[in-house]
Design a protein around this motif. Structure first.
Motif, PDB file in Angstrom:
ATOM      1  N   LEU A  89       0.817  -1.201   0.000  1.00 21.74           N
ATOM      2  CA  LEU A  89       0.000   0.000   0.000  1.00 21.74           C
ATOM      3  C   LEU A  89       0.855   1.256   0.000  1.00 21.74           C
ATOM      4  CD1 LEU A  89      -2.994   0.867   0.118  1.00 21.74           C
ATOM      5  CD2 LEU A  89      -2.742   1.019   2.598  1.00 21.74           C
ATOM      6  N   ILE A  90       1.988   1.198   0.679  1.00 22.16           N
ATOM      7  CA  ILE A  90       2.842   2.373   0.813  1.00 22.16           C
ATOM      8  C   ILE A  90       3.835   2.494  -0.336  1.00 22.16           C
ATOM      9  CG2 ILE A  90       4.613   3.443   2.260  1.00 22.16           C
ATOM     10  CD1 ILE A  90       3.192   2.217   4.687  1.00 22.16           C
ATOM     11  N   LYS A  91       4.410   1.371  -0.780  1.00 22.90           N
ATOM     12  CA  LYS A  91       5.525   1.426  -1.716  1.00 22.90           C
ATOM     13  C   LYS A  91       5.189   1.025  -3.145  1.00 22.90           C
ATOM     14  CE  LYS A  91       9.015   0.542   1.846  1.00 22.90           C
ATOM     15  NZ  LYS A  91      10.146  -0.341   2.258  1.00 22.90           N
ATOM     16  N   MET A  92       4.043   0.361  -3.399  1.00 27.68           N
ATOM     17  CA  MET A  92       3.802  -0.109  -4.765  1.00 27.68           C
ATOM     18  C   MET A  92       3.633   1.087  -5.706  1.00 27.68           C
ATOM     19  SD  MET A  92      -0.124  -1.439  -4.767  1.00 27.68           S
ATOM     20  CE  MET A  92      -1.499  -0.377  -4.368  1.00 27.68           C
ATOM     21  N   PRO A  93       4.067   0.932  -6.988  1.00 30.38           N
ATOM     22  CA  PRO A  93       4.042   2.059  -7.941  1.00 30.38           C
ATOM     23  C   PRO A  93       2.644   2.315  -8.493  1.00 30.38           C
ATOM     24  CG  PRO A  93       4.901   0.120  -9.010  1.00 30.38           C
ATOM     25  CD  PRO A  93       4.700  -0.256  -7.571  1.00 30.38           C
ATOM     26  N   MET A  94       1.704   2.591  -7.625  1.00 33.32           N
ATOM     27  CA  MET A  94       0.344   2.939  -8.033  1.00 33.32           C
ATOM     28  C   MET A  94      -0.194   3.981  -7.073  1.00 33.32           C
ATOM     29  SD  MET A  94      -3.119   0.587  -8.265  1.00 33.32           S
ATOM     30  CE  MET A  94      -2.714  -0.145  -9.833  1.00 33.32           C
ATOM     31  N   GLY A  95      -0.773   5.024  -7.640  1.00 33.97           N
ATOM     32  CA  GLY A  95      -1.341   6.063  -6.806  1.00 33.97           C
ATOM     33  C   GLY A  95      -2.695   5.661  -6.263  1.00 33.97           C
ATOM     34  N   ILE A  96      -2.945   5.969  -4.996  1.00 35.07           N
ATOM     35  CA  ILE A  96      -4.226   5.682  -4.360  1.00 35.07           C
ATOM     36  C   ILE A  96      -4.728   6.963  -3.710  1.00 35.07           C
ATOM     37  CG2 ILE A  96      -5.467   4.299  -2.666  1.00 35.07           C
ATOM     38  CD1 ILE A  96      -3.309   2.189  -2.939  1.00 35.07           C
ATOM     39  N   LEU A 134     -10.058  14.044 -13.279  1.00 30.02           N
ATOM     40  CA  LEU A 134     -10.332  13.039 -12.253  1.00 30.02           C
ATOM     41  C   LEU A 134     -11.743  13.182 -11.707  1.00 30.02           C
ATOM     42  CD1 LEU A 134      -7.104  12.725 -10.067  1.00 30.02           C
ATOM     43  CD2 LEU A 134      -8.213  10.942 -11.418  1.00 30.02           C
ATOM     44  N   SER A 135     -12.178  14.430 -11.520  1.00 26.11           N
ATOM     45  CA  SER A 135     -13.523  14.676 -11.019  1.00 26.11           C
ATOM     46  C   SER A 135     -14.571  14.172 -12.006  1.00 26.11           C
ATOM     47  CB  SER A 135     -13.719  16.172 -10.762  1.00 26.11           C
ATOM     48  OG  SER A 135     -15.032  16.454 -10.348  1.00 26.11           O
ATOM     49  N   ASP A 136     -14.348  14.448 -13.306  1.00 29.02           N
ATOM     50  CA  ASP A 136     -15.287  13.974 -14.324  1.00 29.02           C
ATOM     51  C   ASP A 136     -15.341  12.450 -14.346  1.00 29.02           C
ATOM     52  OD1 ASP A 136     -15.775  16.581 -14.998  1.00 29.02           O
ATOM     53  OD2 ASP A 136     -14.404  16.605 -16.703  1.00 29.02           O
ATOM     54  N   TYR A 137     -14.179  11.817 -14.208  1.00 29.22           N
ATOM     55  CA  TYR A 137     -14.141  10.359 -14.203  1.00 29.22           C
ATOM     56  C   TYR A 137     -14.902   9.803 -13.005  1.00 29.22           C
ATOM     57  CZ  TYR A 137     -12.360   5.614 -13.837  1.00 29.22           C
ATOM     58  OH  TYR A 137     -12.266   4.258 -13.733  1.00 29.22           O
ATOM     59  N   PHE A 138     -14.719  10.420 -11.841  1.00 29.51           N
ATOM     60  CA  PHE A 138     -15.344   9.939 -10.607  1.00 29.51           C
ATOM     61  C   PHE A 138     -16.866  10.069 -10.683  1.00 29.51           C
ATOM     62  CE2 PHE A 138     -16.837  10.627  -6.212  1.00 29.51           C
ATOM     63  CZ  PHE A 138     -16.367   9.460  -5.623  1.00 29.51           C
ATOM     64  N   GLU A 139     -17.360  11.133 -11.349  1.00 29.92           N
ATOM     65  CA  GLU A 139     -18.792  11.405 -11.355  1.00 29.92           C
ATOM     66  C   GLU A 139     -19.517  10.794 -12.544  1.00 29.92           C
ATOM     67  OE1 GLU A 139     -19.070  15.615 -11.180  1.00 29.92           O
ATOM     68  OE2 GLU A 139     -18.265  15.761  -9.133  1.00 29.92           O
ATOM     69  N   ASP A 163     -17.312   1.604  -3.469  1.00 28.62           N
ATOM     70  CA  ASP A 163     -17.817   1.401  -2.112  1.00 28.62           C
ATOM     71  C   ASP A 163     -16.976   2.103  -1.055  1.00 28.62           C
ATOM     72  OD1 ASP A 163     -15.737  -0.266  -2.743  1.00 28.62           O
ATOM     73  OD2 ASP A 163     -16.411  -1.894  -1.429  1.00 28.62           O
ATOM     74  N   ILE A 164     -15.694   2.335  -1.333  1.00 28.99           N
ATOM     75  CA  ILE A 164     -14.844   3.035  -0.358  1.00 28.99           C
ATOM     76  C   ILE A 164     -14.346   4.366  -0.911  1.00 28.99           C
ATOM     77  CG2 ILE A 164     -14.123   0.924   0.803  1.00 28.99           C
ATOM     78  CD1 ILE A 164     -11.493   1.095  -0.740  1.00 28.99           C
ATOM     79  N   ASN A 165     -14.888   4.798  -2.061  1.00 25.46           N
ATOM     80  CA  ASN A 165     -14.488   6.069  -2.687  1.00 25.46           C
ATOM     81  C   ASN A 165     -12.983   6.141  -2.914  1.00 25.46           C
ATOM     82  OD1 ASN A 165     -17.096   6.884  -2.810  1.00 25.46           O
ATOM     83  ND2 ASN A 165     -16.936   8.539  -1.307  1.00 25.46           N
ATOM     84  N   ALA A 166     -12.432   5.075  -3.497  1.00 30.13           N
ATOM     85  CA  ALA A 166     -10.995   5.013  -3.729  1.00 30.13           C
ATOM     86  C   ALA A 166     -10.702   5.086  -5.223  1.00 30.13           C
ATOM     87  CB  ALA A 166     -10.407   3.730  -3.146  1.00 30.13           C
ATOM     88  N   LEU A 167      -9.781   5.978  -5.594  1.00 31.96           N
ATOM     89  CA  LEU A 167      -9.305   6.088  -6.969  1.00 31.96           C
ATOM     90  C   LEU A 167      -7.913   5.481  -7.054  1.00 31.96           C
ATOM     91  CD1 LEU A 167     -10.394   9.747  -7.802  1.00 31.96           C
ATOM     92  CD2 LEU A 167     -11.255   7.690  -8.925  1.00 31.96           C
ATOM     93  N   TYR A 168      -7.701   4.615  -8.039  1.00 35.78           N
ATOM     94  CA  TYR A 168      -6.398   3.994  -8.253  1.00 35.78           C
ATOM     95  C   TYR A 168      -5.826   4.517  -9.569  1.00 35.78           C
ATOM     96  CZ  TYR A 168      -8.270   0.827  -4.716  1.00 35.78           C
ATOM     97  OH  TYR A 168      -8.832   0.307  -3.572  1.00 35.78           O
ATOM     98  N   LEU A 169      -4.604   5.032  -9.520  1.00 31.67           N
ATOM     99  CA  LEU A 169      -3.974   5.651 -10.683  1.00 31.67           C
ATOM    100  C   LEU A 169      -2.698   4.900 -11.037  1.00 31.67           C
ATOM    101  CD1 LEU A 169      -5.390   8.027  -8.863  1.00 31.67           C
ATOM    102  CD2 LEU A 169      -4.418   9.514 -10.607  1.00 31.67           C
ATOM    103  N   LEU A 170      -2.687   4.286 -12.209  1.00 35.79           N
ATOM    104  CA  LEU A 170      -1.516   3.560 -12.691  1.00 35.79           C
ATOM    105  C   LEU A 170      -0.794   4.417 -13.726  1.00 35.79           C
ATOM    106  CD1 LEU A 170       0.149   0.938 -12.784  1.00 35.79           C
ATOM    107  CD2 LEU A 170      -1.387   0.152 -14.602  1.00 35.79           C
TER     108      LEU A 170
END
Length: 665
Positions: A89-96, A134-139, A163-170
């Motif tokens: 969660l802390i080190k993987m190369p993906m934004g959360i 990002l906002s457009d994508y979320f909505e 369900d947890i309002n989490a965005l994952y960015l690769l």
């Protein structure tokens, strides 16, 4: 198996009922044997009892040690899994990014923080203010349509856990850049054709031809070096082109100014040369791309030349150039060849069906009658397909005159009658159009395997499938002019053209040239002279084309709405709740051209409750055809139109203004 599956399976193995039953059975057997040993001999019973107790002790000890080891293993495995999850969660190369219920950023992982400028603090900020994409994508509910987002000069592929309002960015910047570079370097295949090279060099001696070729070689060489284009002269008037998408984008950005430059430079030497270009690209082998490029070139030539057409595989073509009226390539020799080929097709057919376009004008009807007369001169059975419920008043008057001639009247049939009579080996002749969708009865083309086209409109992408003969001359004023020239080469054994047919054909020329003021050449007057000599009645044409007073008032009403979009381009429009005849819009556009300061006129009216039509006219300086093609229509450089469904007048006006600005600014 993963760690979780191991953790789940080990306790099940220890507590398995089958294992328990086996252990109990073994203990019971040993107990029975011990009891029986006492009956055999006392010391044997004592020995067996001691062994039984030792076995129980060993099993008990093993069970305790096994349980301890198993518990330690599970605890260690659980710790490692949780530690791995935390580290990932802390080190993987993906934004959360975690959002709260107000769509504010509640937490971001350290990796995402490292991708942002150190001074940028996101916690507590609304996602809309941080990044609109990002906002457009979320909505948006259809997120799969745009899951790539640019942020801080990087490209991310985004997914959402709602369900947890989490965005994952690769981060896929490297792959996106590689894809972009690949697209830039994709090959583009093309052909360049010198439209009128033979006509220009025909009057030159060898020295003049050599000098002209040297001029072309120098210019094309400089053009190729400037744009990174490989070119090879295949024949006197044809070049092969090879370039990449990035170079093509540059050419399209410049709107293929090579077309204008070649024409302007050669005109200064009194050798006005025009060129046509066909280019193609996409997911296809080179031979398919070359064929598609040739089709694009054929389309450009069919539209009169002096233009470039670019088309990707499975995409719509893009048009450039075409700013001048097409140069005349029609010759008496070609007219004779077309006439002879058409006569052969007619002789080889059982029946002949001639049809113009929907809502036919005088040129469409006159041309149909002309082709029918040629068939009758060959003593063939011929029918003219016409829908009397879909004609203008001038054509309705002409039909009433035709009904006075019994033979001609018997040849007029409806589309339903034609569908009943036609056979696969009959010939269908399309006049004054080449798009099946515009035909009065498109079903005839599906029922017959034989068809031909005679038209004077610039060729569009949609075309009749597998025609046996195509005679398209954009230079001609009208289709009636083309067909009039064919009579000269028809056998006179049959009954020649009669008065009403000649009048209808001359009327077609008069209407399409706006009384010989537009698109009129020497051949036009030759054709008109011939028709006059065989009995065409000019007075009847005037009576047929007489304008109804109500129509005149409608035209005045439309002209009152005249508005200039840019200098020289005017738009007029009708009321959104009123239906206008198409001829009224066309006549209004012609009238607007007679006004000072108007180079191009567009009249927008409602043609039915569902359809809005545009009639476009030009004096030749502005190409209204390309403007109408952008809106789904077509026509000539100076005469074009389109129809748009399910739109209001105001919406069509705004769309037309946008197209005009994009094409002319």
């Amino acid at each position: 198996m993963n760690n979780k599956s191991q953790e789940d399976n080990l306790p099940k193995l220890l507590n398995h009922p089958y294992l328990k039953r086996m252990l109990l059975f073994a203990v019971a057997v040993q107990f029975v044997m011990t009891a029986l040993s006492f009956f055999a001999h006392i010391w044997l019973g004592v020995l067996m009892l001691i062994l039984f107790l030792i076995t129980l002790a060993i099993i008990w000890q093993f069970s305790n040690e096994y349980n301890d080891e198993l518990n330690n293993y599970i605890l260690n495995l659980s710790y490692r899994i949780k530690r791995g999850q935390q580290e990932a969660l802390i080190k993987m190369p993906m934004g959360i990014i975690l959002l709260n219920d107000e769509n504010q950023i509640e937490w971001i992982n350290p990796y995402m923080q490292l991708q942002l400028p150190s001074e940028q603090q996101l916690l507590g900020e609304p996602i809309k203010e941080v990044n609109q994409n990002l906002s457009d994508y979320f909505e948006n509910d259809k997120r799969e349509d745009f899951n790539l987002v640019e942020w801080n000069e990087k490209i991310y592929k985004v997914s959402l856990q709602k369900d947890i309002n989490a965005l994952y960015l690769l981060d896929i910047t490297e792959y996106a850049t590689a894809t972009e570079e690949y697209e830039k370097t994709r090959p583009v295949v093309g052909w360049l054709f010198l439209d009128n090279y033979d006509e220009i060099t025909q009057g030159l001696d060898d020295r003049g031809i050599s000098g002209f070729d040297s001029l072309l070689t120098t210019y094309f060489s400089n053009w190729g070096k400037q744009h990174g284009i490989f070119y090879k002269r295949i024949s006197d008037d044809r070049y092969f082109l090879l370039l990449d998408r990035e170079k093509l984008d540059r050419l399209e950005k410049d709107k293929f100014n090579i077309i204008d430059n070649v024409r302007d430079r050669t005109s200064k030497r009194n050798l006005p040369l025009t060129i046509s270009i066909g280019l193609s690209y996409g997911e296809a082998p080179f031979d398919k791309l070359a064929d598609l490029a040739q089709s694009n070139l054929d389309l450009a030539l069919g539209r009169g030349g002096d233009q470039a057409i670019v088309k990707a595989v499975d995409e719509e073509p893009r048009y450039y150039g075409g700013k001048t009226n097409p140069m005349e390539k029609r010759t008496r020799v070609r007219s004779r060849m077309i006439s002879q080929a058409m006569q052969k097709l007619m002789k080889d057919s059982d029946k002949i069906f001639v049809m113009g376009h929907k809502n036919p004008d005088m040129d469409s009807v006159g041309s149909s009658l002309g082709v029918a007369r040629i068939a009758m001169m060959l003593k063939k059975e011929v029918y003219v397909v016409i829908d009397e419920d879909d004609i203008n008043k001038d054509v309705a008057k002409l039909i009433q005159k035709i009904k006075e001639y019994k033979q001609l009247n018997d040849n007029l049939i409806s589309s339903k009658e034609a569908e009943r009579l036609i056979n696969p080996d009959d010939l269908v002749v399309l006049v004054d159009h080449h798009k099946p969708v515009l035909s009065i009865a498109p079903s005839l083309l599906r029922k017959s395997k034989r068809n031909m086209v005679i038209d004077h409109h610039r060729r569009g992408e949609e075309f009749t499938e597998n025609p046996l003969l195509v005679y398209i001359e954009p230079y001609a004023s009208s289709t009636a002019e083309l067909i009039t020239e064919l009579f000269e080469y028809v056998s006179t054994d049959g009954e020649p053209i009669n008065r009403i047919e000649a009048t209808a054909m001359l009327g077609g020329i008069v209407v399409d040239t706006n009384n010989f003021s537009l698109r009129t050449g020497s051949r036009t007057f030759d054709a008109a002279s011939y028709l006059q000599s065989v009995g065409a009645n000019s007075t009847m044409i005037q009576r047929l084309l007489k304008e109804d007073p109500k129509n005149y008032l409608k035209r005045s009403e439309l002209i009152q709405t005249l508005d200039y979009v840019i200098d020289g381009v005017a738009i007029a429009h009708g009321k959104n709740d009123e239906v206008y005849p198409s001829v009224t819009a066309a006549q209004t556009a012609d009238t607007m051209l007679s006004m000072s300061g108007v180079e191009a006129a567009f009249v927008i009216t409602r043609r039915s409750e569902e359809t809005v039509g545009i009639s476009a006219r030009s004096l030749g300086k502005i190409n209204v055809q390309t403007i109408m093609e952008k809106m789904g229509g077509g026509g000539h450089l100076s005469n074009a139109a389109t129809q748009i469904d399910d739109r209001s007048i105001s919406e069509v006006i705004e769309e037309l203004k946008e197209v005009i600005h994009s094409q002319l600014d």
